[in-house]
Design a protein around this motif. Structure first.
Motif, short mmCIF file in Angstrom:
data_model
loop_
_atom_site.label_atom_id
_atom_site.label_comp_id
_atom_site.label_asym_id
_atom_site.label_seq_id
_atom_site.Cartn_x
_atom_site.Cartn_y
_atom_site.Cartn_z
N TRP A 68 0.75 -1.11 -0.09
CA TRP A 68 0.02 0.06 0.07
C TRP A 68 0.82 1.35 0.19
N ARG A 111 -6.65 -0.77 1.94
CA ARG A 111 -5.41 0.04 1.64
C ARG A 111 -4.62 -0.21 0.53
N GLN A 114 -6.53 1.23 -2.35
CA GLN A 114 -6.37 2.76 -2.63
C GLN A 114 -5.13 2.83 -3.16
N LEU A 117 -5.51 2.57 -7.02
CA LEU A 117 -5.98 3.78 -7.51
C LEU A 117 -5.00 4.90 -7.72
N ARG A 118 -4.26 5.16 -6.65
CA ARG A 118 -3.36 6.06 -6.72
C ARG A 118 -2.38 5.76 -7.90
N VAL A 153 -13.73 2.47 0.56
CA VAL A 153 -12.79 3.29 0.07
C VAL A 153 -12.93 3.70 -1.42
N PHE A 154 -13.92 2.79 -2.17
CA PHE A 154 -13.94 2.91 -3.64
C PHE A 154 -14.83 3.85 -4.01
#
Ligand code: PGA
Length: 255
Positions: A68, A111, A114, A117-118, A153-154
């Protein structure tokens, strides 16, 4: 409206040269299947050879896991950004083998999601119950809980980038497949939860793969279910013949 998506999870098999050879064979078979999306997930050390072997092919490459953080003192880990830099378009997150053997939890899945996606990667997030949980009637509770960590988180505006893989643990590598009806029941439940959170349109864009002993002989029936949008294939993805047959079964569903 959802393109069928077939992904091969090569797990801890095939070093670089073997993986590149299989990737070339998959790319050739993919030429006959323009209506579906295809990806393969090699071990980390084979990612670059496989990306090179697939140059010019629409077949995508996935990492099997990521960390993560973007970088740092995490011996043995690989960042999502590093997968992207190596040429991956996707990453598998929360596979049951990682949950079972490597202590992955709903929290780490969130985590990692995320991080994916980042890094601009498309995540394939795996969910699924054990045999004990199914026998105890807890399937939807377990899957619902695992899905909650994803939904927390999405962002809904990225729904079309998300793939969920429903993989009942008792069907992975066992030769025992969920029936199409059993799988569809859980996929319907997942779609409903997605709709509750994202709204019906974004939920309709999320692809939900089934995984667990998918083979040429059962792929067509599974993929004919309205909420089964593809497959995450382990054992049968290690041979070009069987993976190709699954791709063709998917192509004929999509057509
Ligand atoms: P299997 O594995 O097809 O060998 O059951 C599926 C998976 O673990 O993704």
């Amino acid at each position: 409206m959802r393109r069928i998506f077939i992904a091969g999870n090569w797990k801890m098999h095939l070093e670089g040269r073997q993986a590149a050879e299989l990737a070339r064979q998959v790319a050739r078979q993919a030429e006959d299947c323009p209506g579906i999306d295809v990806a393969v997930a090699p071990v980390f050390t084979a990612i670059v050879p496989v990306v090179e072997a697939l140059a010019g092919s629409p077949v995508m490459v996935a990492g099997q896991n990521c960390h993560w953080e973007e970088k740092g003192a995490f011996t043995g880990e690989v960042a999502a950004e590093m997968l992207a830099a190596a040429g991956c378009r996707l990453v598998i997150i929360g596979h049951s083998e990682r949950r079972q053997y490597f202590g992955e939890t709903d929290e780490t899945v969130g985590r990692k999601l995320q991080a994916a996606l980042r890094a601009g990667l498309l995540p394939i997030v795996c969910l699924g119950e054990s045999l004990e949980q199914r026998d105890a009637g807890q399937t939807l509770d377990v899957v619902g809980r695992q899905l909650e960590a994803v939904l927390a988180v999405f962002p809904s505006e990225q729904a079309s980038r998300l793939t969920i893989a429903y993989e009942p643990v008792w069907a992975i590598g066992t030769g025992r497949t969920a029936t199409a009806g059993q799988a569809q029941e859980v996929h319907t439940f997942i779609r409903q939860r997605l709709a509750d959170k994202f709204g019906p349109d974004p939920a309709g864009q999320v692809r939900i793969q089934y995984g667990g002993s998918v083979k040429p002989g059962n792929a067509a029936e599974l993929l004919s279910q309205p909420d089964i949008d593809g497959a995450l294939v382990g054992g049968a993805s290690l041979q070009a013949d069987s993976f190709g047959a699954i791709m063709r079964a998917a192509e004929s569903q999509g057509a």
